[in-house]
Design a protein around this motif. Sequence first.
Motif, PDB file in Angstrom:
ATOM      1  N   ALA A 103      -2.302 -60.045 -64.526  1.00  0.00           N
ATOM      2  CA  ALA A 103      -1.510 -59.621 -65.676  1.00  0.00           C
ATOM      3  C   ALA A 103      -0.057 -60.049 -65.489  1.00  0.00           C
ATOM      4  CB  ALA A 103      -1.577 -58.109 -65.846  1.00  0.00           C
ATOM      5  N   MET A 104       0.543 -60.504 -66.581  1.00  0.00           N
ATOM      6  CA  MET A 104       1.947 -60.856 -66.614  1.00  0.00           C
ATOM      7  C   MET A 104       2.594 -60.004 -67.699  1.00  0.00           C
ATOM      8  SD  MET A 104       3.935 -64.515 -67.098  1.00  0.00           S
ATOM      9  CE  MET A 104       2.538 -65.179 -67.894  1.00  0.00           C
ATOM     10  N   SER A 105       3.603 -59.220 -67.317  1.00  0.00           N
ATOM     11  CA  SER A 105       4.291 -58.357 -68.271  1.00  0.00           C
ATOM     12  C   SER A 105       5.730 -58.802 -68.408  1.00  0.00           C
ATOM     13  CB  SER A 105       4.271 -56.904 -67.791  1.00  0.00           C
ATOM     14  OG  SER A 105       2.950 -56.450 -67.711  1.00  0.00           O
ATOM     15  N   GLY A 106       6.162 -58.933 -69.649  1.00  0.00           N
ATOM     16  CA  GLY A 106       7.535 -59.315 -69.934  1.00  0.00           C
ATOM     17  C   GLY A 106       8.059 -58.548 -71.122  1.00  0.00           C
TER      18      GLY A 106
ATOM     19  N   GLY B  35     -13.306 -64.580 -49.579  1.00  0.00           N
ATOM     20  CA  GLY B  35     -12.361 -63.523 -49.243  1.00  0.00           C
ATOM     21  C   GLY B  35     -11.661 -62.971 -50.462  1.00  0.00           C
ATOM     22  N   SER B  36     -10.375 -62.635 -50.289  1.00  0.00           N
ATOM     23  CA  SER B  36      -9.585 -62.085 -51.399  1.00  0.00           C
ATOM     24  C   SER B  36      -8.147 -62.574 -51.299  1.00  0.00           C
ATOM     25  CB  SER B  36      -9.632 -60.556 -51.395  1.00  0.00           C
ATOM     26  OG  SER B  36      -9.006 -60.054 -50.230  1.00  0.00           O
ATOM     27  N   PHE B  37      -7.453 -62.461 -52.446  1.00  0.00           N
ATOM     28  CA  PHE B  37      -6.105 -63.007 -52.596  1.00  0.00           C
ATOM     29  C   PHE B  37      -5.361 -62.076 -53.535  1.00  0.00           C
ATOM     30  CE2 PHE B  37      -3.328 -66.738 -52.929  1.00  0.00           C
ATOM     31  CZ  PHE B  37      -2.729 -66.583 -54.166  1.00  0.00           C
ATOM     32  N   ASP B  38      -4.234 -61.528 -53.096  1.00  0.00           N
ATOM     33  CA  ASP B  38      -3.405 -60.661 -53.936  1.00  0.00           C
ATOM     34  C   ASP B  38      -2.083 -61.354 -54.214  1.00  0.00           C
ATOM     35  OD1 ASP B  38      -5.172 -58.416 -54.008  1.00  0.00           O
ATOM     36  OD2 ASP B  38      -4.556 -57.935 -51.964  1.00  0.00           O
ATOM     37  N   LEU B  39      -1.626 -61.256 -55.454  1.00  0.00           N
ATOM     38  CA  LEU B  39      -0.397 -61.920 -55.884  1.00  0.00           C
ATOM     39  C   LEU B  39       0.499 -60.909 -56.587  1.00  0.00           C
ATOM     40  CD1 LEU B  39       1.248 -64.553 -56.619  1.00  0.00           C
ATOM     41  CD2 LEU B  39      -0.124 -64.618 -58.701  1.00  0.00           C
ATOM     42  N   ASN B  40       1.786 -60.916 -56.219  1.00  0.00           N
ATOM     43  CA  ASN B  40       2.774 -60.095 -56.914  1.00  0.00           C
ATOM     44  C   ASN B  40       4.060 -60.913 -57.013  1.00  0.00           C
ATOM     45  OD1 ASN B  40       5.250 -58.071 -56.671  1.00  0.00           O
ATOM     46  ND2 ASN B  40       3.590 -57.089 -57.768  1.00  0.00           N
ATOM     47  N   VAL B  41       4.545 -61.100 -58.247  1.00  0.00           N
ATOM     48  CA  VAL B  41       5.787 -61.837 -58.502  1.00  0.00           C
ATOM     49  C   VAL B  41       6.624 -60.977 -59.436  1.00  0.00           C
ATOM     50  CG1 VAL B  41       6.799 -63.998 -59.318  1.00  0.00           C
ATOM     51  CG2 VAL B  41       4.494 -64.015 -58.352  1.00  0.00           C
ATOM     52  N   GLU B  42       7.905 -60.810 -59.116  1.00  0.00           N
ATOM     53  CA  GLU B  42       8.769 -59.943 -59.913  1.00  0.00           C
ATOM     54  C   GLU B  42      10.000 -60.686 -60.421  1.00  0.00           C
ATOM     55  OE1 GLU B  42       9.673 -56.641 -57.392  1.00  0.00           O
ATOM     56  OE2 GLU B  42       7.626 -55.872 -57.451  1.00  0.00           O
ATOM     57  N   GLN B  43      10.386 -60.378 -61.640  1.00  0.00           N
ATOM     58  CA  GLN B  43      11.637 -60.828 -62.254  1.00  0.00           C
ATOM     59  C   GLN B  43      11.820 -62.348 -62.229  1.00  0.00           C
ATOM     60  OE1 GLN B  43      13.461 -58.553 -63.890  1.00  0.00           O
ATOM     61  NE2 GLN B  43      11.939 -57.081 -63.223  1.00  0.00           N
TER      62      GLN B  43
ATOM     63  N   ASP C 262       1.026 -59.718 -61.574  1.00  0.00           N
ATOM     64  CA  ASP C 262       0.287 -59.007 -60.545  1.00  0.00           C
ATOM     65  C   ASP C 262      -1.197 -59.264 -60.730  1.00  0.00           C
ATOM     66  OD1 ASP C 262       0.572 -57.172 -58.305  1.00  0.00           O
ATOM     67  OD2 ASP C 262      -0.560 -55.754 -59.537  1.00  0.00           O
ATOM     68  N   GLY C 263      -1.905 -59.515 -59.653  1.00  0.00           N
ATOM     69  CA  GLY C 263      -3.340 -59.733 -59.768  1.00  0.00           C
ATOM     70  C   GLY C 263      -4.035 -59.833 -58.434  1.00  0.00           C
ATOM     71  N   THR C 264      -5.330 -59.616 -58.479  1.00  0.00           N
ATOM     72  CA  THR C 264      -6.200 -59.734 -57.320  1.00  0.00           C
ATOM     73  C   THR C 264      -7.301 -60.724 -57.651  1.00  0.00           C
ATOM     74  OG1 THR C 264      -5.752 -57.468 -56.628  1.00  0.00           O
ATOM     75  CG2 THR C 264      -7.748 -58.470 -55.779  1.00  0.00           C
TER      76      THR C 264
END
Length: 175
Positions: free
Chosen positions: A143-146, A75-83, A127-129
């Motif tokens: 990707a992780m942006s800081g 299947g698939s897995f989406d991840l989003n984490v903020e701050q 953020d990533g898939t």
Amino acid sequence: FSQANFSLQGSGEWSLEANVHRSNMNIRVEGDTLAGLLKSFGFEVANIDGGKSTISIAADWHGMPSEFTLDKLDGSFDLNVEQGRFLDIEPGGGRLFGLLSLQMLPRRISLDFNDLFKKGFAFDVIDGTFQLDKGNAYTNSLAMSGPSARINISGRTGLADQDYDQRVTVTPALS
């Protein structure tokens, strides 16, 4: 379903066609902190601060729901984490680059220098898939942006075998 550290919404289906069982699930999990969310699922994570998280999973496997194992998962897995902040990572010179970055100008104008003086590696977003294939999670887009760097990760994570084959690229913020 809702608990102190997270909320969960899900649906699933179990089918039998030509004597073959097939199960699938769609799950969306949201948490106020990444550490709290992971702790709710039995992972002891003391090195993450903050991180409002959203995880979406669309997965299926051959077999009945009770026959679920990670090595059957597709299947698939989406991840989003903020701050958030990884507390036990020392970015070293990356903090200096974060001070000089033009992208952080609005943060600096408002006299916000917290990312430079607190321990660890602050991130604005992760953020990533991932594509799930027989218990392996593949990505080319994590990707992780800081303030001090951008980190891109691609490769395979063995969910069932708990192993990794990944390439990590760290780009300091040198505006």
